[in-house]
Design a protein around this motif. Structure first.
Motif, short mmCIF file in Angstrom:
data_model
loop_
_atom_site.label_atom_id
_atom_site.label_comp_id
_atom_site.label_asym_id
_atom_site.label_seq_id
_atom_site.Cartn_x
_atom_site.Cartn_y
_atom_site.Cartn_z
N LEU A 96 18.45 -25.76 -12.68
CA LEU A 96 18.91 -24.63 -11.88
C LEU A 96 20.21 -24.10 -12.47
CD1 LEU A 96 18.18 -26.22 -8.39
CD2 LEU A 96 16.95 -24.27 -9.37
N ASP A 102 21.65 -19.65 -8.09
CA ASP A 102 20.25 -19.83 -7.68
C ASP A 102 20.18 -20.22 -6.20
OD1 ASP A 102 19.20 -19.18 -10.11
OD2 ASP A 102 18.80 -21.25 -10.75
N VAL A 112 18.13 -22.15 -3.17
CA VAL A 112 17.17 -23.23 -2.93
C VAL A 112 17.01 -23.44 -1.43
CG1 VAL A 112 17.73 -24.38 -5.11
CG2 VAL A 112 18.93 -25.06 -3.02
N LEU A 126 24.95 -23.59 -6.23
CA LEU A 126 23.67 -23.19 -5.64
C LEU A 126 23.89 -22.63 -4.24
CD1 LEU A 126 21.51 -26.27 -6.69
CD2 LEU A 126 21.81 -24.11 -7.89
N ARG A 175 14.76 -14.93 -2.62
CA ARG A 175 14.19 -15.35 -3.90
C ARG A 175 14.55 -16.80 -4.24
NH1 ARG A 175 11.15 -11.94 -3.14
NH2 ARG A 175 10.50 -10.23 -4.50
N LYS A 215 14.36 -20.52 -5.52
CA LYS A 215 13.76 -20.98 -6.77
C LYS A 215 13.23 -22.41 -6.70
CE LYS A 215 15.17 -19.76 -10.73
NZ LYS A 215 15.94 -19.54 -11.99
#
Length: 478
Positions: free
Chosen positions: A200, A204, A206, A225, A250, A252
């Motif tokens: 990652l 990003d 999660v 993150l 979005r 990931k």
């Protein structure tokens, strides 16, 4: 003029000390020059005089300034001479860097348990020595003489252990894999660290469970993150929530602990498991499944992991010896596509050149031995007895004041305190009474939840420990 930032996590006096040191090093205050008085600087910065006194004390301790009665405070001539010798400002370094420290509650728990080992420990998520196979491991170490080369091992892990894990995963977890798809780690947390750092990138998004032990691991925030919540009910997460998070943010990757979830102890419903896998494959999202507790199922029928249903290689599966044997072995594993294993093994080699062969060898022999299955049966029986003792004590000491769902496996009881209570006051009062708990806010929940871990506590301590907790709760509520 510069002013300290009151919204910063850094204390005001540390901010002032750092700023004054910077101005001195830049020559704004040359060696021997007079500094503003404590009262004047406090007025300029809009802080209490006591804050400036603390800042000046910090600088005096470093030898940067000196004070004399009647002469005020001056920049040290000795410190800033022709060949200045400046002690590094370690405070600035400690508060720098991108890897965040543990949460204050966790640091406090560690601190008090180190200072006073007589405290009754309901906070530490590990087995005590009575539940670990100490005698069996000692016997194996005597029987299996160590003759291997004690050099750097394969960065993927000790081959005999990986080969033994292939059989173990097939027999106990219905996971079919090969030794080339297994990475040995120092435990679940290292597996998670490698994933967050290597698979990652900062920024990003999660998805994680809510509540979740992941909230207690600052490594996710350190990696930059963005965490989005999947609420957990009595049947686990609702997979349909993933669609909304994916559409809006979005995401990931998805992180789940479906079997006897930490901290709630819930079991992800079978129908939801299949739905979760279906949605993940539809959206092309990898799932990280942490499965430390399955083999503690009290009825002796461990729930199958998501990985056992994974036909497309969407699930990264994490396991560990910490919750079923001994945390001190520091042996965990990850099952993943070979390309992922190679990437993470390369990163781990940069960190430590691989794990020690000795605990890996012990783990391999223990898995292959006749001791392993009886140990699991004994572990389940003892954990269930301790769970029941904890429930009996809560019902006796706090009738009508707490609610909980009885877990069917794992090491934890997730408890809701019905009267409104301040987490920090309850936490500190419990310590004063001789018992350590884990407030629910550590795991991202609202105030008023407590995670009781009964695996570390001795059986004879459970009832007295809950009595002390009840006294603490009554004191805080009074």
């Amino acid at each position: 003029m510069w002013k300290p930032d009151r919204s910063s996590d850094q204390t005001l006096y540390h901010q002032i000390a750092d700023e004054m040191e910077r101005r001195i090093s830049y020559g704004e205050f040359p060696p021997g020059s007079q500094l503003p008085s404590e009262r004047k600087l406090a007025e300029q910065l809009g802080v209490n005089r006591s804050t400036v006194i603390q800042a000046y004390e910090e600088l005096r301790a470093l030898g940067i300034i000196e004070s004399r009665t009647g002469s005020g405070t001056r920049v040290s001539k000795f410190k800033w001479g022709a060949t200045p010798k400046h002690t590094p400002n370690w405070h600035r370094y400690v508060e720098g860097g991108h890897f965040l420290p543990n949460l204050p509650y966790l640091r406090r728990i560690r601190e008090v348990l180190q200072k006073d080992p007589t405290l009754i420990d309901f906070a530490s998520g590990e087995l005590n020595s009575e539940l670990s196979p100490n005698e069996e491991i000692s016997t194996l170490m005597k029987e299996k003489k160590f003759k291997e080369y004690l050099g750097y091992d394969n960065p993927q892990g000790y081959m005999p252990l990986r080969e033994e894990l292939v059989s173990y995963l097939s027999r106990y977890r219905n996971i079919q894999t090969t030794d080339s798809s297994i990475l040995i780690t120092s435990g679940s947390q290292q597996s998670l660290y490698l994933i967050t750092q290597c698979l990652l990138a900062p920024g990003d998004a999660v998805a994680i469970e809510d509540p979740s032990y992941i909230y207690s691991l600052p490594m996710f925030q350190s990696a930059g993150l963005r965490l989005f919540r999947l609420p957990v009910d009595e049947k686990g997460i609702r997979p349909e929530d993933i669609r909304a998070l994916y559409k809006k943010n979005r995401i990931k990757m998805i992180f789940v602990n479906p079997n006897f979830q930490n901290p709630t102890g819930t079991l992800l419903d079978q129908e939801r498991r299949m739905e979760l896998l279906g949605i993940a494959t539809e959206l092309g999202l990898p799932i990280v499944e942490d499965d430390p507790f399955s083999l503690t199922a009290y009825d002796g029928v461990p729930p199958m992991p998501l990985k056992s249903y994974d036909q497309l290689g969407s699930v990264l599966y994490i396991g560990s010896f910490s919750k079923i044997a001994a945390s001190g072995l520091r042996v965990g594993w990850m099952v993943a596509p070979h390309s992922v294993v190679e990437r993470l093994a390369d990163a781990r080699q940069q960190m430590d050149f691989g794990l020690s062969v000795v605990p890996q060898r012990i783990a391999a022999h223990f898995l292959a031995s006749d001791y392993f299955q009886p140990h699991l049966e004994q572990l389940r029986m003892r954990l269930q007895y301790k769970r029941d003792s904890l429930i009996d004590a809560l019902q006796k000491e706090l009738p009508g004041q707490v609610t909980f769902t009885i877990p069917q496996g794992g090491l934890h009881l997730w408890c809701k305190v019905i009267p409104q209570v301040n987490d920090n006051k309850l936490f500190e009062e419990a310590i004063r009474r001789g018992v350590v708990i884990a407030p629910g806010s550590v795991y991202g929940s609202d105030s008023g939840y407590v995670r009781f871990t009964f695996a570390r506590t001795k059986e004879e301590e459970i009832a007295p420990g809950i009595a002390k907790f009840a006294e603490a709760l009554r004191t805080v509520l009074s």
